[in-house]
Write a protein that holds these residues in place. Structure first.
Motif, short mmCIF file in Angstrom:
data_model
loop_
_atom_site.label_atom_id
_atom_site.label_comp_id
_atom_site.label_asym_id
_atom_site.label_seq_id
_atom_site.Cartn_x
_atom_site.Cartn_y
_atom_site.Cartn_z
N HIS A 1 0.82 -1.24 0.00
CA HIS A 1 -0.08 0.06 0.16
C HIS A 1 0.97 0.91 0.03
O HIS A 1 2.10 1.10 0.22
CB HIS A 1 -1.01 0.06 1.27
CG HIS A 1 -0.08 -0.02 2.34
ND1 HIS A 1 -0.02 -1.13 3.14
CD2 HIS A 1 0.13 1.18 3.32
CE1 HIS A 1 0.61 -0.70 4.43
NE2 HIS A 1 0.77 0.71 4.54
N GLU B 1 -3.47 4.07 1.64
CA GLU B 1 -3.95 4.02 3.21
C GLU B 1 -3.85 5.52 3.73
O GLU B 1 -3.00 6.23 3.66
CB GLU B 1 -2.89 3.41 3.98
CG GLU B 1 -2.91 3.24 5.38
CD GLU B 1 -1.76 2.56 6.07
OE1 GLU B 1 -1.77 1.19 6.60
OE2 GLU B 1 -0.56 3.02 6.18
N HIS C 1 4.45 7.47 3.35
CA HIS C 1 5.23 6.06 3.20
C HIS C 1 4.87 5.07 2.18
O HIS C 1 3.73 5.36 1.58
CB HIS C 1 5.25 5.26 4.57
CG HIS C 1 4.09 4.63 4.88
ND1 HIS C 1 3.04 5.30 5.69
CD2 HIS C 1 3.59 3.55 4.83
CE1 HIS C 1 2.02 4.67 5.99
NE2 HIS C 1 2.46 3.49 5.41
N GLU D 1 7.77 1.02 4.54
CA GLU D 1 7.29 0.27 5.59
C GLU D 1 7.56 -1.24 4.85
O GLU D 1 7.32 -1.45 3.83
CB GLU D 1 5.76 0.30 5.52
CG GLU D 1 5.02 -0.50 6.52
CD GLU D 1 3.62 -0.32 6.84
OE1 GLU D 1 3.04 0.78 6.38
OE2 GLU D 1 2.69 -1.19 7.34
ZN ZN Z 1 1.23 1.64 6.10
#
Ligand code: ZN
Length: 145
Positions: free
Chosen positions: A9, A56, A80, A130
């Motif tokens: 994501h 997200e 991110h 991430e």
């Molecule tokens: Zn995330």
């Protein structure tokens, strides 16, 4: 194996979910998969499906926390990028050996759902990365939806 498999994501910091959802959900017509609160990180998260990946949206719950700080310093925008990995422990070990700095000394585990850690932007050419290992594939009936 220990591979990075795909983009899981993209995290976008927004001031208010209520202001962002009319664009992402209604105008773009991305499917809203769910909304959850991460109290520890002080964010409310809206997940939207886009093909095999997700957007997200991150709304701060208070003025504390990394997302609130990001918004204060840089305004709304990409916060991110999350890479899906098949073996978080092995991938984090490998990037550490390569000199990268991780945000957490131990991975964060959400039982039955996923484990994650972050690579510091200074180790990833300006991008907060991430790493997420999902215990179920996204989209499976019993998966993390
Ligand atoms: Zn995330």
């Amino acid at each position: 194996m220990a591979e990075v498999m795909r983009i899981d994501h993209i995290g976008i910091a927004v001031n208010r979910l209520d202001d962002a959802l009319p664009f992402y959900r209604d105008a773009l017509r991305l499917e809203l998969v769910g909304v959850e609160e991460a109290i520890e990180e002080q964010v409310r998260i809206a997940m939207l499906q886009i093909g095999e990946t997700r957007i997200e949206l991150l709304e701060p719950l208070s003025q504390d926390g990394a997302v609130a700080k990001f918004l204060q310093e840089r305004g709304e925008g990409i916060h991110h990028v999350a890479f899906s990995v098949d073996d978080l422990a092995s991938v984090t070990k490998r990037v550490k050996e390569g000199g990268a700095h991780l945000v957490y000394s131990e991975p964060k585990v959400i039982p039955g759902s996923r484990a994650m850690n972050f690579i510091h932007p200074r180790s990833a050419h300006g991008v907060l990365v991430e790493l997420v290992e999902r215990y179920h594939e996204m989209g499976e009936p019993n998966g993390n939806r």
